[in-house]
Scaffold this active site. Structure first.
Site, PDB file in Angstrom:
ATOM      1  N   TYR A 156      -8.431 -12.014 111.664  1.00 12.91           N
ATOM      2  CA  TYR A 156      -8.793 -11.348 112.932  1.00 12.91           C
ATOM      3  C   TYR A 156      -7.528 -10.865 113.661  1.00 12.91           C
ATOM      4  O   TYR A 156      -7.473  -9.736 114.166  1.00 12.91           O
ATOM      5  CB  TYR A 156      -9.584 -12.344 113.771  1.00 12.91           C
ATOM      6  CG  TYR A 156     -10.150 -11.834 115.070  1.00 12.91           C
ATOM      7  CD1 TYR A 156     -11.261 -10.987 115.089  1.00 12.91           C
ATOM      8  CD2 TYR A 156      -9.610 -12.231 116.291  1.00 12.91           C
ATOM      9  CE1 TYR A 156     -11.804 -10.547 116.300  1.00 12.91           C
ATOM     10  CE2 TYR A 156     -10.149 -11.809 117.497  1.00 12.91           C
ATOM     11  CZ  TYR A 156     -11.244 -10.958 117.498  1.00 12.91           C
ATOM     12  OH  TYR A 156     -11.776 -10.542 118.693  1.00 12.91           O
ATOM     13  N   LYS A 160      -6.760  -7.027 114.538  1.00  6.52           N
ATOM     14  CA  LYS A 160      -6.607  -6.585 115.926  1.00  6.52           C
ATOM     15  C   LYS A 160      -5.182  -6.110 116.204  1.00  6.52           C
ATOM     16  O   LYS A 160      -4.971  -5.188 117.001  1.00  6.52           O
ATOM     17  CB  LYS A 160      -7.006  -7.711 116.888  1.00  6.52           C
ATOM     18  CG  LYS A 160      -8.494  -8.088 116.832  1.00  6.52           C
ATOM     19  CD  LYS A 160      -9.394  -6.929 117.221  1.00  6.52           C
ATOM     20  CE  LYS A 160     -10.826  -7.375 117.491  1.00  6.52           C
ATOM     21  NZ  LYS A 160     -11.715  -6.236 117.795  1.00  6.52           N
TER      22      LYS A 160
END
Ligand code: NAP
Length: 248
Positions: A156, A160
């Protein structure tokens, strides 16, 4: 009269949480809304109904943003239904958390595909007409985790963080064409995503947040609506934190 009267916004993952609040905030500002969802049809219909009540057009589109064929079909249908898309909000996102040693390859690829490749390819599909029109707004929903890193979220954080780098690069590429590209980086916000986090971990998050609380989806949505507005015309390549001071 709203500042986004006459504009068309496309929001991915608009059925729940932050995406839902973004759809409502953009509609409140006057925009019509093309709302993407993946599995929550009823929730998406509910958001569309609320937007209709505001007197705006809203249509829902089912697609997994990480599936190129589904994206092709969706974008073609949106252009047919609305014509030019002026504002794109890449909000859809998922987590598949595990410490890096235990993280398997499908978990890595799934998160990268939904949170980074999907947004990049959606922009790729919509950017040409936006540039020809000479006005556009792209807003990517990244995360404080892409700025700070976080234990158990290597996939993640990489996705991101990649979205932040993509935002800055596209801001440079599209600036002379009247299209701004910005990102909003929420801290920990009260949605289904954080409902999965154990309460003890959320207590630590609150202790690490100067404001001592989680954020609300509407607080993220208000920032997105500002970036979409004509008032934000000289802002591009920015990553705006909405995190109660957790990262500064
Ligand atoms: P959420 O409550 O879990 O909602 C996720 C939304 O994304 C849902 O509308 C879901 O649609 C949609 N979605 C998920 N996978 C999709 C896919 N493959 N294709 C299309 N849509 C998909 O999440 P949230 O908390 O609102 O998060 C929204 C965004 O903010 C995400 O990008 C997330 O990473 C980011 N963010 C959240 C937080 C937080 O604390 N909540 C913090 C930082 C960043 P369906 O329900 O239809 O499946």
């Amino acid at each position: 009269m709203g500042v986004l009267d006459g504009k068309v916004s496309f929001v991915t993952g608009g059925s729940r949480g932050i995406g839902r609040a973004i759809c409502l905030a953009l509609a409140e500002a006057g925009s019509d809304i093309a709302l993407n969802y993946s599995t929550s049809r009823e929730a998406a219909e509910e958001v569309a109904a609320l937007i209709h009540k505001m007197g705006r057009k809203a249509l829902i589109y089912q697609a997994n943003v990480s599936n190129p064929d589904e994206d092709d079909t969706m974008v073609a249908q949106i252009v047919k239904d609305f014509g030019l898309v002026h504002i794109v909000v890449n909000n859809a996102g998922i987590t598949r958390d595990k410490s890096f040693v235990k993280m398997d390859r499908p978990m890595w690829h799934e998160v990268l595909n939904v949170n980074l490749t999907g947004p990049a390819m959606i922009i790729h599909r919509l950017i040409k007409p936006m540039m020809e029109h000479g006005w556009g707004r792209i807003i990517n929903i990244t995360s404080i985790v892409g700025q700070m890193g976080n234990f158990g979220q290597a996939n993640y954080a990489a996705a991101k963080g990649g979205l932040i780098a993509l935002t800055k690069t596209l801001a440079r590429e599209f600036a002379k064409k009247g299209v701004t590209v910005n990102a909003v980086a929420p801290g920990f916000i009260e949605t289904d995503m954080t409902a999965e986090v154990p309460p003890a971990s959320l207590d630590i998050v609150k202790q690490m947040t100067p404001m001592g609380r989680l954020g609300k989806p509407e607080e993220v949505a208000a920032t997105v609506a500002f970036l979409a507005s004509p008032q934000a015309s000289f802002i591009t390549g920015e990553i705006i934190g909405v995190n109660g001071g957790m990262y500064m």
